[in-house]
Scaffold this motif. Structure first.
Motif, PDB file in Angstrom:
ATOM      1  N   THR A   1       0.698  -1.264  -0.004  1.00  0.00           N
ATOM      2  CA  THR A   1       0.100  -0.097  -0.059  1.00  0.00           C
ATOM      3  C   THR A   1       0.906   1.277  -0.006  1.00  0.00           C
ATOM      4  N   GLU A   2       0.278   2.300  -0.362  1.00  0.00           N
ATOM      5  CA  GLU A   2       1.081   3.482  -0.153  1.00  0.00           C
ATOM      6  C   GLU A   2       1.548   3.801   1.061  1.00  0.00           C
ATOM      7  N   ASP A   3       0.788   3.567   2.163  1.00  0.00           N
ATOM      8  CA  ASP A   3       1.373   3.709   3.602  1.00  0.00           C
ATOM      9  C   ASP A   3       2.439   2.881   3.767  1.00  0.00           C
ATOM     10  N   GLN A   4       2.510   1.547   3.043  1.00  0.00           N
ATOM     11  CA  GLN A   4       3.607   0.720   3.497  1.00  0.00           C
ATOM     12  C   GLN A   4       5.005   1.228   2.797  1.00  0.00           C
ATOM     13  N   ILE A   5       4.661   1.693   1.675  1.00  0.00           N
ATOM     14  CA  ILE A   5       5.918   2.294   0.917  1.00  0.00           C
ATOM     15  C   ILE A   5       6.329   3.437   1.199  1.00  0.00           C
ATOM     16  N   ALA A   6       5.597   4.380   2.139  1.00  0.00           N
ATOM     17  CA  ALA A   6       6.093   5.600   2.979  1.00  0.00           C
ATOM     18  C   ALA A   6       6.627   5.161   4.142  1.00  0.00           C
ATOM     19  N   GLY A   7       6.097   4.026   4.957  1.00  0.00           N
ATOM     20  CA  GLY A   7       6.995   3.527   5.944  1.00  0.00           C
ATOM     21  C   GLY A   7       8.092   3.017   5.735  1.00  0.00           C
ATOM     22  N   ASN A   8       8.518   2.303   4.628  1.00  0.00           N
ATOM     23  CA  ASN A   8       9.549   1.926   3.975  1.00  0.00           C
ATOM     24  C   ASN A   8      10.628   3.056   3.862  1.00  0.00           C
ATOM     25  N   PHE A   9      10.180   4.106   3.232  1.00  0.00           N
ATOM     26  CA  PHE A   9      11.073   5.241   2.946  1.00  0.00           C
ATOM     27  C   PHE A   9      11.402   5.781   4.297  1.00  0.00           C
ATOM     28  N   ALA A  10      10.905   5.952   5.233  1.00  0.00           N
ATOM     29  CA  ALA A  10      10.808   6.554   6.438  1.00  0.00           C
ATOM     30  C   ALA A  10      11.956   5.714   7.377  1.00  0.00           C
ATOM     31  N   LYS A  11      11.879   4.224   7.174  1.00  0.00           N
ATOM     32  CA  LYS A  11      12.828   3.468   7.691  1.00  0.00           C
ATOM     33  C   LYS A  11      14.231   3.818   7.402  1.00  0.00           C
ATOM     34  N   TYR A  12      14.267   4.222   6.306  1.00  0.00           N
ATOM     35  CA  TYR A  12      15.789   4.735   5.951  1.00  0.00           C
ATOM     36  C   TYR A  12      16.023   6.137   5.741  1.00  0.00           C
ATOM     37  N   ASP A  13      15.032   6.977   6.307  1.00  0.00           N
ATOM     38  CA  ASP A  13      15.220   8.469   6.448  1.00  0.00           C
ATOM     39  C   ASP A  13      15.178   9.062   4.953  1.00  0.00           C
ATOM     40  N   TYR A  14      14.488   8.181   4.013  1.00  0.00           N
ATOM     41  CA  TYR A  14      14.417   8.439   2.691  1.00  0.00           C
ATOM     42  C   TYR A  14      13.269   9.611   2.424  1.00  0.00           C
ATOM     43  N   GLU A  15      13.486  10.768   1.804  1.00  0.00           N
ATOM     44  CA  GLU A  15      12.311  11.667   1.331  1.00  0.00           C
ATOM     45  C   GLU A  15      12.389  11.844  -0.062  1.00  0.00           C
ATOM     46  N   PRO A  16      11.772  11.270  -0.968  1.00  0.00           N
ATOM     47  CA  PRO A  16      11.839  11.303  -2.199  1.00  0.00           C
ATOM     48  C   PRO A  16      11.516  12.751  -2.605  1.00  0.00           C
TER      49      PRO A  16
END
Ligand code: SF4
Ligand code: SF4
Length: 116
Positions: A101-116
């Motif tokens: 889901t979009e929430d899961q994708i955003a959560g994965n980004f946050a795990k690595y401090d990645y802000e597209p």
């Protein structure tokens, strides 16, 4: 130039990238060294830059080499290190998973401090 799989792939159960790669240059680690992250790797020496895998990745983990975000720089090195240790890798087996889901994708980004 090649495409690179970053740590955003870690623990992904999907192999959508490998399913669309025309030259089977996306690999999984089969050795005993636990220091290799649990992700797939592109062999940069074999990648023909077809671009298929980048949009196919539901976790947005793949980038053209020139566009890999700075904080994922070490992941580029890991893909090249894969090519140097090709004997410990096999072409990834296709195993389709549910799309995140979009929430899961955003959560994965946050795990690595990645802000597209
Ligand atoms: S860009 Fe094309 S050839 Fe390269 S890894 Fe992706 S799908 Fe394979
Ligand atoms: S599709 Fe993306 S997240 Fe899934 S295995 Fe390939 S690179 Fe990893």
């Amino acid at each position: 130039m090649a495409y690179i799989i970053t740590r955003l792939c870690v623990d992904c159960k999907d192999t959508a990238c490998a399913d669309v790669c025309p030259v089977e240059c996306i690999y999984e680690y089969k050795g005993d060294d636990k220091s290799w992250p649990n992700q797939l790797y592109i062999n940069p020496d074999e990648c023909i830059d077809c671009t298929n895998c980048e949009p196919a990745c539901p976790w947005r983990a793949i980038f053209e080499e020139d566009e890999v975000p700075g904080l994922f720089g070490p992941d580029t090195e890991l893909n090249y290190k894969m090519a140097e240790n090709a004997g410990d890798f096999e072409v990834a087996t296709i195993q389709k998973g549910a799309a995140p889901t979009e929430d899961q994708i955003a959560g994965n980004f946050a795990k690595y401090d990645y802000e597209p």
